[in-house]
Scaffold this motif. Structure first.
Motif, short mmCIF file in Angstrom:
data_model
loop_
_atom_site.label_atom_id
_atom_site.label_comp_id
_atom_site.label_asym_id
_atom_site.label_seq_id
_atom_site.Cartn_x
_atom_site.Cartn_y
_atom_site.Cartn_z
N GLY A 295 0.78 -1.22 0.00
CA GLY A 295 0.00 0.00 0.00
C GLY A 295 0.81 1.27 0.00
N ASP A 296 1.91 1.31 0.80
CA ASP A 296 2.68 2.54 0.87
C ASP A 296 3.50 2.77 -0.39
OD1 ASP A 296 3.99 0.21 1.63
OD2 ASP A 296 5.57 1.31 2.69
N LEU A 297 3.60 1.74 -1.26
CA LEU A 297 4.33 1.88 -2.52
C LEU A 297 3.39 2.05 -3.71
CD1 LEU A 297 6.95 -0.97 -1.95
CD2 LEU A 297 7.20 1.46 -1.45
N GLY A 298 2.09 1.89 -3.48
CA GLY A 298 1.11 2.06 -4.55
C GLY A 298 1.20 0.97 -5.59
N GLU A 299 1.51 -0.28 -5.16
CA GLU A 299 1.70 -1.38 -6.11
C GLU A 299 1.01 -2.66 -5.63
OE1 GLU A 299 6.10 -0.19 -7.89
OE2 GLU A 299 5.94 -1.75 -6.36
N LEU A 300 0.72 -3.52 -6.61
CA LEU A 300 0.32 -4.90 -6.33
C LEU A 300 1.51 -5.80 -6.66
CD1 LEU A 300 -3.29 -5.19 -7.86
CD2 LEU A 300 -2.60 -4.47 -5.58
N TRP A 301 1.87 -6.67 -5.70
CA TRP A 301 3.00 -7.56 -5.89
C TRP A 301 2.54 -9.01 -5.94
CZ3 TRP A 301 7.57 -6.07 -2.11
CH2 TRP A 301 8.04 -4.79 -2.45
N ARG A 302 3.21 -9.78 -6.79
CA ARG A 302 3.18 -11.23 -6.63
C ARG A 302 4.44 -11.60 -5.86
NH1 ARG A 302 3.75 -16.28 -10.97
NH2 ARG A 302 3.82 -17.88 -9.32
N VAL A 303 4.27 -12.36 -4.78
CA VAL A 303 5.40 -12.68 -3.92
C VAL A 303 5.56 -14.18 -3.80
CG1 VAL A 303 5.16 -10.54 -2.61
CG2 VAL A 303 4.04 -12.62 -1.79
#
Length: 548
Positions: free
Chosen positions: A40-48
């Motif tokens: 959220g604080d990076l403004g991204e959706l990640w696949r981890v």
């Protein structure tokens, strides 16, 4: 706001957990699981990586705000947060495929679970809406007390998982909204995901990833720090997560894909009117299943296989070439026997004495439901053959003729005898003398002998003035044959009628004093007087009404 001591306590607990799990056995979560989180604080959706928490790929999402929600159906990612009036649907590569409107009046909230056929969205008002994943139309709505975020679809369990009351309790909910028990996990998860490929519950909070089994037991090696090794970035806000829901080729997945399937899901209506069975087959699919005698795959019901997948038989309602009839049952004496041969029955329009029938068709005037004759009380015929005519029959309930003096006067040889009678009537229905037959019948000794009867046909009686109806025939008076005059008068104040009849004919059978006079007007109204008449030199006279 938590105190500094509480933050310190949590930090110590986390450090100890990381130290302990660092030397533990390898994690049991499946490394092939697809797991996504919101940084959220990076403004991204990640696949981890679900084992190490390492970023595999990611893309930017505009306007990530508080309380994000994320779902994954195996193909698309569904994202929203409490500031958005829509659900955004992305490919794994980050391409926006479509948007779905949030239901009108939805309280801001964001927990999302996704399947191939539904999207489940929870709001801060504890309401879960089930949406169509293509149109956003609301399919169902139910309330789960305490639910507001942290929601996932657990395909392997066929349940929804939802965090309740901002606690470590996760409710298991059926897709219809019924409570199916609870799971207690070791941490309050802001983001919640479930992997059907490994039957693992994943939770995120403050940049860390937890993994438990379906009983809530923490898996070895967790929690782990979510991180990006390339940029050496660690997200601090991870408020949503989603994991894979692989498409399983099995009965019940909504697709005809498993071996032997001809329909899916069970219970679904088919184009031929059949219903998909629990084993994903249906009658009419062209395959003879264990529960079927045949299956020819067509909707022709008169060939060698019926539409219910049974072989032709007597009693199936289809007349086959070797059958005289087939009425759909195996009951005798209903027109078609248990061997599908034609048999006489009550209602076939033919009077069959061997069946005890006296009339046919049944339930018509003079014929009861069993084809036994019943008396018609206004036709001057002994319909049931018991020797009693009309009002004299026990089946009839006629009204009395009141104040009815009368006279029988025998004429000279070769001339007609005279019959005169008058009296009062108090009917219970509306009389229509101008449009109905009017019949008189004179008998003696309780109907043993028919002395005289006459009918004035419908339409012959004319209305004179307001309350008088009259029939007059001068020719009958002159020839002393037939009805010479009939009067029917209505008295409104007393609400009664009086009548007077003068007629001629052969009354030679009037030989005993006990006689009965019947009057019928139309098919509904019948009246009777039974009296003892007095003998005179030229006939009989009735001077006072007498009932016995």
């Amino acid at each position: 706001m938590p105190s500094a001591s509480r933050w310190l306590s949590r930090l110590v607990t986390l450090v100890l957990a990381l130290t302990l799990f660092a030397s533990a056995s390898p994690p049991s979560a499946d490394a092939a699981t697809k797991l996504f989180i919101v940084a959220g604080d990076l403004g991204e959706l990640w696949r981890v990586d679900p084992v190490t928490g390492k970023k595999i790929s990611g893309f930017a999402v505009p306007s990530i705000s508080s309380r994000p929600g994320l779902g994954f159906d195996g193909t698309f990612l569904y994202y929203t947060d409490e500031t958005l009036a829509e659900v955004r649907v992305y490919t794994e590569a980050g391409v926006l495929d479509r948007t779905l409107p949030k239901p009108a009046g939805t309280e801001a909230g964001s927990g999302i679970g996704a399947t191939k056929t539904s999207v489940f969205l929870v709001g801060l008002d504890n309401v879960i809406n089930e949406l169509n994943p293509t149109t956003g139309a609301v399919l169902n709505t139910f309330t789960i007390p305490g639910a507001s975020q942290g929601l996932a679809f657990a395909g392997a369990l066929n349940r929804l998982l939802v965090v309740v009351h901002e606690s470590t309790t996760i409710k298991k909910i059926t897709l219809a909204g019924a409570d199916d028990g609870s799971i207690v996990v070791p941490e309050l998860f802001r983001g919640l995901a479930f992997s059907s490929s490994s039957s693992t519950i994943f939770g995120t909070r403050g940049g860390f990833l937890w993994a438990t089994d379906t009983s809530g037991n923490l898996l070895p090696g967790y929690p782990v720090q979510i991180h990006d090794d390339v940029t050496n970035v660690t997200p601090l806000k991870t408020g949503a997560a989603a994991a894979d829901e692989p498409v399983l080729e099995e009965c019940g997945d909504g697709q005809v894909n498993a071996d032997g399937e001809t329909c899916d899901p069970p219970g679904a209506p088919q184009t031929n009117g059949a219903t998909c069975r629990a084993d994903c087959t249906y009658c009419g699919d062209g395959t003879t299943d264990t529960s079927e005698q045949c299956d020819d795959g067509n909707t022709v019901n008169t060939d060698d296989c019926r539409n219910d997948c049974t072989l032709p038989r007597c009693g199936d309602g289809v007349k086959d070439p070797n059958e005289e009839c087939d009425d759909g049952n195996l009951i005798d004496e209903d027109g078609c026997s248990a061997t599908c041969s034609v048999e006489p029955f009550c209602g076939d329009g033919t009077i069959d004495p061997e069946l005890g029938e006296q009339c046919d068709p049944p339930n018509t005037p003079g014929c009861d439901a069993n084809c036994h004759a019943t008396e018609i009380c206004t036709d001057q015929v002994d319909n049931d053959g018991d020797g009693q005519i009309d009002c004299l029959d026990d089946d009839c309930d006629c009204l009395p003729i009141g104040r009815d003096p009368g006279a029988i006067r025998f004429g000279r040889p070769g001339t007609g005898d005279q019959f005169a009678v008058h009296g009062s009537l108090d009917p219970t229905t509306q009389l229509s003398p101008g449009s109905e037959d009017i019949k008189f019948l004179l008998t003696n000794t309780n109907g043993a002998v028919e002395i005289y009867k006459v009918t004035i046909p419908a339409g012959a009686v004319k209305q004179i003035g307001r309350n008088l109806f009259r029939y007059k025939n001068k020719l009958a008076q002159r020839n002393r044959d037939g009805v010479a005059r009939f009067d029917l008068r209505y008295f409104p104040k007393k609400d009664i009628f009086t009548f007077a009849l003068k007629t001629y004919g052969d009354l030679s059978k009037a030989t005993v004093a006990d006689m009965e006079v019947q009057l019928a007007i139309g098919a509904d109204d019948a009246f009777l007087n039974k009296s003892t008449w007095g003998k005179t030199p030229k006939g009989w006279i009735l001077t006072l009404p007498g009932e016995h």
